[in-house]
Write an enzyme that holds these catalytic residues in place. Sequence first.
Site, PDB file in Angstrom:
ATOM      1  N   ASP A 265       0.832  -1.210   0.000  1.00 49.38           N
ATOM      2  CA  ASP A 265       0.000   0.000   0.000  1.00 49.38           C
ATOM      3  C   ASP A 265       0.864   1.256   0.000  1.00 49.38           C
ATOM      4  O   ASP A 265       0.444   2.311   0.472  1.00 49.38           O
ATOM      5  CB  ASP A 265      -0.941   0.000   1.212  1.00 49.38           C
ATOM      6  CG  ASP A 265      -0.180  -0.008   2.534  1.00 49.38           C
ATOM      7  OD1 ASP A 265       0.998  -0.415   2.534  1.00 49.38           O
ATOM      8  OD2 ASP A 265      -0.762   0.391   3.546  1.00 49.38           O
ATOM      9  N   GLU A 266       2.071   1.135  -0.529  1.00 45.77           N
ATOM     10  CA  GLU A 266       3.010   2.254  -0.552  1.00 45.77           C
ATOM     11  C   GLU A 266       3.057   2.876  -1.944  1.00 45.77           C
ATOM     12  O   GLU A 266       3.290   2.186  -2.948  1.00 45.77           O
ATOM     13  CB  GLU A 266       4.410   1.782  -0.149  1.00 45.77           C
ATOM     14  CG  GLU A 266       4.476   1.216   1.265  1.00 45.77           C
ATOM     15  CD  GLU A 266       5.853   0.660   1.588  1.00 45.77           C
ATOM     16  OE1 GLU A 266       6.689   0.611   0.662  1.00 45.77           O
ATOM     17  OE2 GLU A 266       6.090   0.274   2.739  1.00 45.77           O
TER      18      GLU A 266
END
Length: 257
Positions: free
Chosen positions: A210-211
């Site tokens: 989720d970066e």
Amino acid sequence: HRFRELYAESASFIHVGARFEDIVRGGARRGQYPQATGDIETFIGDLIAWRRQGDGTIERRLPNDRWVLVSERPTADGGRVGIRTDITALKVAHAELAAANARANAAIEEAQRQNVALTRQESRIRFLAHHDDLTGLQNRLAFRTQIADTLQQVGMEGGQITLLFLDLDRFKDINDTLGHPVGDQLLRDVAKRLSSCVRETDTVARLGGDEFAILCRGYDQPQSTEALSARIVDALSQPFSIDGRTISISTSIGIAM
């Protein structure tokens, strides 16, 4: 005698004084002309009309898949000169050539389909080498190269660059409670919102999980980056609708200049 051998089914009708149409009619009823599958009288009428023209040739298929080339012409005394040429070997050769052409065309079409598929596959491989498969954004490797290139340009041309690092808050909880398919769709939707927030000159990448990261270049730093961060926080705070579910998330942003 040769004519009777060639037209074996009509042989008994071939005698002195016999009319042409009677010979054809008798032979047709016995299967002398495989193509005469419909109305025999129509077949005879068409053949007689052709003879009256007095020139040209026609091809006729005989029993046992034999073919003859028929040509006739009238003589000055009211008679006719007719020639029957056995063209069976030629027809077979033509059929074999047509079949070979069909196979060759099929092979060419198949090669073209494979080439298109290979081209698409190669294009996909090239794309995945520099892009994230899930979101279509730049991947970590391409983004690092973009950073290096941009730093070099700024070193030569001047200007400023900023790097934004984004992490979605509590994203793991969404995967655990709603499943990975919902999580994947959420990441795709986040990527679209991020792309809508930046300028054309900015670069958005997914580094993994989720970066996400954004690279910005300009002379109006840090003001433009602060404004961009505010837009991102506002955009991602709006609820997402996925598979009938309303999902709310937030994001944490780190900035380096």
